[in-house]
Design a protein around this motif. Structure first.
Motif, PDB file in Angstrom:
ATOM      1  N   LEU A 179      10.546  16.131  -6.474  1.00  0.00           N
ATOM      2  CA  LEU A 179      11.331  16.515  -7.643  1.00  0.00           C
ATOM      3  C   LEU A 179      11.275  15.438  -8.721  1.00  0.00           C
ATOM      4  N   ILE A 180      11.288  14.182  -8.296  1.00  0.00           N
ATOM      5  CA  ILE A 180      11.199  13.079  -9.262  1.00  0.00           C
ATOM      6  C   ILE A 180       9.852  13.096  -9.960  1.00  0.00           C
ATOM      7  N   VAL A 181       8.793  13.330  -9.191  1.00  0.00           N
ATOM      8  CA  VAL A 181       7.459  13.419  -9.788  1.00  0.00           C
ATOM      9  C   VAL A 181       7.389  14.603 -10.747  1.00  0.00           C
ATOM     10  N   GLY A 182       8.018  15.733 -10.349  1.00  0.00           N
ATOM     11  CA  GLY A 182       8.015  16.896 -11.225  1.00  0.00           C
ATOM     12  C   GLY A 182       8.747  16.650 -12.524  1.00  0.00           C
ATOM     13  N   LEU A 183       9.758  15.788 -12.492  1.00  0.00           N
ATOM     14  CA  LEU A 183      10.551  15.511 -13.691  1.00  0.00           C
ATOM     15  C   LEU A 183       9.901  14.444 -14.563  1.00  0.00           C
ATOM     16  N   PHE A 184       9.242  13.495 -13.924  1.00  0.00           N
ATOM     17  CA  PHE A 184       8.618  12.387 -14.670  1.00  0.00           C
ATOM     18  C   PHE A 184       7.156  12.255 -14.247  1.00  0.00           C
ATOM     19  N   ALA A 185       6.415  13.335 -14.429  1.00  0.00           N
ATOM     20  CA  ALA A 185       5.068  13.423 -13.861  1.00  0.00           C
ATOM     21  C   ALA A 185       4.130  12.327 -14.344  1.00  0.00           C
ATOM     22  N   SER A 186       4.020  12.143 -15.650  1.00  0.00           N
ATOM     23  CA  SER A 186       3.060  11.170 -16.168  1.00  0.00           C
ATOM     24  C   SER A 186       3.440   9.750 -15.770  1.00  0.00           C
ATOM     25  N   GLN A 187       4.743   9.417 -15.851  1.00  0.00           N
ATOM     26  CA  GLN A 187       5.191   8.082 -15.447  1.00  0.00           C
ATOM     27  C   GLN A 187       4.978   7.880 -13.946  1.00  0.00           C
ATOM     28  N   ALA A 188       5.250   8.939 -13.165  1.00  0.00           N
ATOM     29  CA  ALA A 188       5.079   8.840 -11.713  1.00  0.00           C
ATOM     30  C   ALA A 188       3.623   8.615 -11.350  1.00  0.00           C
ATOM     31  N   ALA A 189       2.718   9.282 -12.071  1.00  0.00           N
ATOM     32  CA  ALA A 189       1.291   9.103 -11.804  1.00  0.00           C
ATOM     33  C   ALA A 189       0.876   7.660 -12.028  1.00  0.00           C
ATOM     34  N   ASN A 190       1.393   7.050 -13.076  1.00  0.00           N
ATOM     35  CA  ASN A 190       1.075   5.643 -13.356  1.00  0.00           C
ATOM     36  C   ASN A 190       1.622   4.721 -12.266  1.00  0.00           C
ATOM     37  N   LEU A 191       2.868   4.996 -11.813  1.00  0.00           N
ATOM     38  CA  LEU A 191       3.465   4.172 -10.769  1.00  0.00           C
ATOM     39  C   LEU A 191       2.715   4.317  -9.448  1.00  0.00           C
ATOM     40  N   ILE A 192       2.281   5.542  -9.157  1.00  0.00           N
ATOM     41  CA  ILE A 192       1.534   5.783  -7.926  1.00  0.00           C
ATOM     42  C   ILE A 192       0.252   4.955  -7.912  1.00  0.00           C
ATOM     43  N   ASN A 193      -0.455   4.947  -9.050  1.00  0.00           N
ATOM     44  CA  ASN A 193      -1.692   4.177  -9.135  1.00  0.00           C
ATOM     45  C   ASN A 193      -1.423   2.676  -9.067  1.00  0.00           C
ATOM     46  N   LYS A 194      -0.302   2.254  -9.649  1.00  0.00           N
ATOM     47  CA  LYS A 194      -0.003   0.828  -9.742  1.00  0.00           C
ATOM     48  C   LYS A 194       0.431   0.238  -8.409  1.00  0.00           C
ATOM     49  N   TYR A 195       1.243   0.999  -7.645  1.00  0.00           N
ATOM     50  CA  TYR A 195       1.835   0.439  -6.433  1.00  0.00           C
ATOM     51  C   TYR A 195       1.297   1.060  -5.143  1.00  0.00           C
ATOM     52  N   SER A 196       0.170   1.727  -5.219  1.00  0.00           N
ATOM     53  CA  SER A 196      -0.375   2.376  -4.017  1.00  0.00           C
ATOM     54  C   SER A 196      -0.693   1.369  -2.919  1.00  0.00           C
ATOM     55  N   GLY A 197      -0.928   0.110  -3.304  1.00  0.00           N
ATOM     56  CA  GLY A 197      -1.295  -0.899  -2.321  1.00  0.00           C
ATOM     57  C   GLY A 197      -0.182  -1.297  -1.375  1.00  0.00           C
ATOM     58  N   ILE A 198       1.076  -1.044  -1.751  1.00  0.00           N
ATOM     59  CA  ILE A 198       2.191  -1.479  -0.895  1.00  0.00           C
ATOM     60  C   ILE A 198       2.528  -0.446   0.177  1.00  0.00           C
ATOM     61  N   VAL A 199       1.858   0.707   0.111  1.00  0.00           N
ATOM     62  CA  VAL A 199       2.152   1.766   1.080  1.00  0.00           C
ATOM     63  C   VAL A 199       1.954   1.274   2.509  1.00  0.00           C
ATOM     64  N   ARG A 200       0.909   0.508   2.724  1.00  0.00           N
ATOM     65  CA  ARG A 200       0.614   0.002   4.072  1.00  0.00           C
ATOM     66  C   ARG A 200       1.779  -0.814   4.624  1.00  0.00           C
ATOM     67  N   TYR A 201       2.368  -1.648   3.792  1.00  0.00           N
ATOM     68  CA  TYR A 201       3.467  -2.505   4.245  1.00  0.00           C
ATOM     69  C   TYR A 201       4.732  -1.692   4.516  1.00  0.00           C
ATOM     70  N   ILE A 202       4.949  -0.651   3.709  1.00  0.00           N
ATOM     71  CA  ILE A 202       6.090   0.236   3.957  1.00  0.00           C
ATOM     72  C   ILE A 202       5.925   0.934   5.307  1.00  0.00           C
ATOM     73  N   ASN A 203       4.703   1.374   5.594  1.00  0.00           N
ATOM     74  CA  ASN A 203       4.432   2.013   6.878  1.00  0.00           C
ATOM     75  C   ASN A 203       4.704   1.067   8.042  1.00  0.00           C
ATOM     76  N   ILE A 204       4.317  -0.208   7.890  1.00  0.00           N
ATOM     77  CA  ILE A 204       4.535  -1.181   8.957  1.00  0.00           C
ATOM     78  C   ILE A 204       6.032  -1.380   9.207  1.00  0.00           C
ATOM     79  N   VAL A 205       6.797  -1.535   8.124  1.00  0.00           N
ATOM     80  CA  VAL A 205       8.242  -1.723   8.259  1.00  0.00           C
ATOM     81  C   VAL A 205       8.879  -0.519   8.948  1.00  0.00           C
ATOM     82  N   PHE A 206       8.502   0.675   8.504  1.00  0.00           N
ATOM     83  CA  PHE A 206       9.059   1.883   9.116  1.00  0.00           C
ATOM     84  C   PHE A 206       8.613   2.001  10.566  1.00  0.00           C
ATOM     85  N   GLY A 207       7.376   1.577  10.860  1.00  0.00           N
ATOM     86  CA  GLY A 207       6.889   1.606  12.231  1.00  0.00           C
ATOM     87  C   GLY A 207       7.710   0.716  13.139  1.00  0.00           C
TER      88      GLY A 207
END
Length: 238
Positions: A179-207
């Motif tokens: 829903l957040i992406v749907g509301l702020f699509a263009s900004q969300a796309a930029n954030l996704i590209n900018k911070y995609s590298g931290i996904v791995r660390y989030i997965n480790i913490v959740f693991g």
């Protein structure tokens, strides 16, 4: 009771982790734009269309997950009597397994494969199209989101009667970012590209959290969380 609430929050977090998985996150803005027939960054009218289609998409997969929760509740309640210890062992083992997977101890190609929804036919109503695609997402992308979802199902197995609430929380965790992406699509796309590298660390913490939770479930000590919360309240009261 506090243990169940903690599990529900874990399920919500699991939905968020599913959203940022490598086979979901990169395609989300463009896919939602496709469903609504809008381009990213267009006018407010297009933004509202994008949000509404995102909402129906979320409702679609939430219906499927909620139905799965109801089904699991019914099944688990009928078999739970007298086998709670076995269910705890099975559920705990499942949670630990997926926790270790998220931490990177091993890889399963089937769960890492990128899946794409077919977009052949659309209905006359874009909202109906989004609803149906949301339902297809819940079924067709299960391997992709299966790590976090599998852990939540493991929790459901260990705690009969909570499956519906766990899967509802999972749907909320997965749906709110949509829903957040749907509301702020263009900004969300930029954030996704900018911070995609931290996904791995989030997965480790959740693991790590899942492994700890899985051990508590396996040893039937999930109530420890409730006891810790009670002790904390007593200490604060003093």
């Amino acid at each position: 009771m506090n243990g169940d609430i903690f599990s529900i929050w874990i399920a919500f977090a699991g939905g968020v982790v599913s959203f940022i998985s490598p086979c979901v996150l990169p395609i989300i803005p463009g896919f939602l734009a496709y469903l609504s027939g809008a381009s990213l960054g267009k006018s407010e009218a297009k933004r509202s269309e994008l949000f509404l289609n995102s909402l129906f998409f979320v409702i679609g997969f939430s219906i499927v997950f909620a139905a799965l929760g109801v089904l699991l509740n019914s099944v688990l309640r009928t078999v739970a009597y007298g086998v709670q210890e076995w269910l705890s062992w099975i559920g705990g083992a499942i949670v630990i397994f997926f926790g270790l997977y998220l931490m990177g101890f091993f890889h399963i190609p089937f769960l890492e494969r990128e899946h794409k929804l077919g977009t052949g036919k659309k209905f006359n109503s874009r909202y109906l199209t989004s609803l149906v695609f949301g339902m297809a997402f819940a079924a067709g992308w299960t391997p992709c989101v299966g790590v976090a979802l599998g852990a939540i199902l493991g929790l459901a197995v260990s705690a009969p009667g909570t499956a519906f609430y766990l899967l509802l929380a999972y749907s909320l965790g997965l749906g709110l970012p949509f829903l957040i992406v749907g509301l702020f699509a263009s900004q969300a796309a930029n954030l996704i590209n900018k911070y995609s590298g931290i996904v791995r660390y989030i997965n480790i913490v959740f693991g790590v959290i899942l492994v700890a939770l899985g051990v508590l479930v396996f040893t039937q000590n999930l109530s420890t969380i409730a006891n810790w919360s009670l002790l904390n309240n007593i200490l604060i009261g003093k």
